[in-house]
Write a protein that holds these residues in place. Structure first.
Motif, PDB file in Angstrom:
ATOM      1  N   VAL A   9      48.050 -18.577  24.646  1.00 21.04           N
ATOM      2  CA  VAL A   9      48.333 -17.290  24.039  1.00 21.04           C
ATOM      3  C   VAL A   9      47.192 -16.316  23.843  1.00 21.04           C
ATOM      4  N   THR A  10      46.431 -17.047  22.705  1.00 21.27           N
ATOM      5  CA  THR A  10      45.225 -16.587  22.305  1.00 21.27           C
ATOM      6  C   THR A  10      43.997 -16.539  23.392  1.00 21.27           C
ATOM      7  N   ALA A  11      43.935 -17.523  24.120  1.00 20.18           N
ATOM      8  CA  ALA A  11      42.971 -17.582  25.018  1.00 20.18           C
ATOM      9  C   ALA A  11      43.278 -16.415  26.293  1.00 20.18           C
ATOM     10  N   CYS A  12      44.483 -16.414  26.552  1.00 17.73           N
ATOM     11  CA  CYS A  12      45.017 -15.374  27.574  1.00 17.73           C
ATOM     12  C   CYS A  12      44.471 -13.945  26.967  1.00 17.73           C
ATOM     13  N   ALA A  13      44.937 -13.840  26.012  1.00 20.41           N
ATOM     14  CA  ALA A  13      44.654 -12.504  25.295  1.00 20.41           C
ATOM     15  C   ALA A  13      43.306 -12.032  25.041  1.00 20.41           C
ATOM     16  N   TRP A  70      34.464 -17.593  15.452  1.00 19.72           N
ATOM     17  CA  TRP A  70      33.631 -16.312  14.838  1.00 19.72           C
ATOM     18  C   TRP A  70      32.510 -16.015  15.882  1.00 19.72           C
ATOM     19  N   LEU A  71      31.720 -17.178  16.454  1.00 18.08           N
ATOM     20  CA  LEU A  71      30.785 -16.637  17.385  1.00 18.08           C
ATOM     21  C   LEU A  71      31.333 -15.829  18.565  1.00 18.08           C
ATOM     22  N   LEU A  72      32.697 -16.316  18.933  1.00 20.44           N
ATOM     23  CA  LEU A  72      33.194 -15.437  20.012  1.00 20.44           C
ATOM     24  C   LEU A  72      33.615 -13.972  19.696  1.00 20.44           C
ATOM     25  N   ALA A  73      34.048 -13.748  18.446  1.00 20.07           N
ATOM     26  CA  ALA A  73      34.233 -12.546  18.017  1.00 20.07           C
ATOM     27  C   ALA A  73      33.011 -11.698  18.126  1.00 20.07           C
ATOM     28  N   TRP A 176      39.625  -8.973  17.927  1.00 22.05           N
ATOM     29  CA  TRP A 176      40.377  -9.531  17.210  1.00 22.05           C
ATOM     30  C   TRP A 176      41.207 -10.937  17.661  1.00 22.05           C
ATOM     31  N   ALA A 177      41.209 -10.674  19.170  1.00 14.94           N
ATOM     32  CA  ALA A 177      41.958 -12.046  19.861  1.00 14.94           C
ATOM     33  C   ALA A 177      40.979 -13.252  19.558  1.00 14.94           C
ATOM     34  N   ALA A 178      39.822 -13.108  19.604  1.00 15.08           N
ATOM     35  CA  ALA A 178      38.872 -14.154  19.424  1.00 15.08           C
ATOM     36  C   ALA A 178      39.031 -14.844  17.920  1.00 15.08           C
ATOM     37  N   LEU A 179      39.335 -13.999  16.980  1.00 19.44           N
ATOM     38  CA  LEU A 179      39.494 -14.352  15.703  1.00 19.44           C
ATOM     39  C   LEU A 179      40.879 -15.064  15.509  1.00 19.44           C
ATOM     40  N   SER A 180      41.826 -14.782  16.311  1.00 17.73           N
ATOM     41  CA  SER A 180      43.189 -15.452  16.436  1.00 17.73           C
ATOM     42  C   SER A 180      43.139 -16.637  17.089  1.00 17.73           C
ATOM     43  N   LEU A 181      41.807 -17.285  17.584  1.00 21.80           N
ATOM     44  CA  LEU A 181      42.059 -18.524  18.266  1.00 21.80           C
ATOM     45  C   LEU A 181      42.151 -19.732  17.141  1.00 21.80           C
TER      46      LEU A 181
END
Length: 392
Positions: A9-13, A70-73, A176-181
């Motif tokens: 879900v988070t990767a798709c978001a 964190w890097l992705l965010a 936000w989605a990256a931080l939810s991974l």
């Protein structure tokens, strides 16, 4: 057994908001409308690829030691600042700064995202689902591109400002989605960080492997032409006489084709490497046909070949990850992206000056000829090389 639901879900978001950029169908056309020459457009794109090139290996090294989410965010937030620069300073310098920040985003996403997904699946005992899950995430990205392109066709009638503002909002949502991974474990303890040693081990492992050099080389070519020319598909549409709103629809259909190619790519998982080399040459033939015709209907060929690039990317990326160990996964994934950005920069250094000296049409023909030559050249080399024990 299904993959971990939170990861999916988070990767798709993340990928959806990463692709939900209303300015994306128009940014190259916007550059042209603000007076940038073909060479200046190429310079801005080279600034993007060079920034990503310089930061790609440090990004991979950091991602093997620090929390990848964190890097992705941070990468997504950097691109939001870049879009703000486009909004406030709509000219060559502003566009240059914006694409450099987009390069930061690319460096800290390419390889890092894939490494996070693969290691999460591996820890769950489901690494064999990687191609399907990444393909699904890529499909979300290109679905977002399709939806945003249809919206952009209307929004752009009010100027380029509203699409840029919407793209800033999407980048914040991606942050936000990256931080939810999921918080995947670090492959190396921070106290043992040996960046040069890790880099040396990564290059040594790749160079000594039977499969990796060839896979990385083919992925680099696919990234160079599939990614480097992607910004010019809108220019292709403008050149063959499409209206700005129609160009948005074409870019949306390109995204839909890429999404379909990524989502269905796993079906070719067991096909030999020679098939993908032949596919590269076939893509070159299609691009050459589109450039020779140079009529509005030729965008259909562009739409199809864009999806075929993703079939190559997803399958060879999966083979790459199958062949590398966890402790240097992000480093070697960054090596692949590093090679791709090198090839992409070289391609742009040829495409831009050729378009400036002749025409965009001639530059598209040159890119087509290069793809055909590279695909057939790799096939020729494989035909006269003794296969290794792990060669696919």
């Amino acid at each position: 057994m299904a993959a971990p639901s939170r990861l999916v879900v988070t990767a798709c978001a993340l990928k959806f908001f990463d692709g939900f950029l209303l300015i994306y169908p128009f940014y190259a056309v916007m550059f042209v409308d603000h007076g940038l020459t073909p060479w200046q457009v190429s310079v801005t794109l080279i600034a993007w690829s060079t920034t990503a090139f310089v930061l790609q290996m440090p990004a991979g090294l950091l991602a093997d030691r620090f929390p990848r989410r964190w890097l992705l965010a941070g990468a997504q937030f950097a691109r939001a600042i870049g879009f703000l620069a486009w909004l406030l300073f709509p000219g060559f310098v502003g566009f240059l700064i914006g694409l450099m920040l987009w390069g930061v985003k690319s460096a800290f996403t390419n390889g890092v995202f894939e490494a996070l997904v693969y290691d999460e699946l591996r820890e769950a005992g489901r690494a064999d689902e990687y191609a399907r899950i990444v393909g699904r995430a890529q499909a979300c990205l290109f679905a977002a591109m399709l939806i945003s392109s249809f919206l952009a066709a209307y929004v752009v009638t009010h100027g380029y400002g509203p699409p840029i503002i919407a793209s800033i909002a999407a980048s914040i949502a991606a942050t936000w989605a990256a931080l939810s991974l999921p918080a995947a474990r670090r492959a190396q303890p921070m106290g043992r960080a040996d960046y040069l040693g890790q880099l040396k081990r990564g290059f040594g492992y790749a160079a000594g492997h039977v499969l990796l050099p060839g896979v990385i080389a083919i992925l680099a070519v696919s990234q160079a032409f599939g990614g480097g020319l992607e910004a010019f598909w809108a220019v292709f549409g403008r050149e063959v006489g499409l209206r700005t709103s129609d160009i948005a629809l074409v870019v949306g259909l390109v995204g839909a084709s890429q999404g379909a190619g990524a989502a269905l790519a796993y079906r070719a998982r067991a096909w030999p490497l020679a098939f993908f080399l032949g596919l590269l040459a076939a893509i070159g033939l299609m691009l050459g046909g589109a450039a020779l015709a140079y009529q509005p209907w030729a965008v259909v060929l562009i739409i199809v070949l864009a999806g075929l690039f993703k079939v190559i990317d997803v399958n060879l990326d999966a083979r790459l990850h199958d062949a590398i160990p966890t402790e240097m996964r992000a480093t070697l994934a960054a090596t692949r992206s590093f090679a791709g950005l090198t090839a992409l920069t070289l391609m742009l250094l040829g495409f831009g000056p050729l378009a400036q000296a002749t025409s965009y049409r001639t530059a598209f023909l040159g890119a087509a000829a290069a793809l055909i030559a590279i695909g057939l050249g790799f096939l020729f080399l494989r035909a006269f090389r003794r296969p290794g024990p792990t060669q696919a």
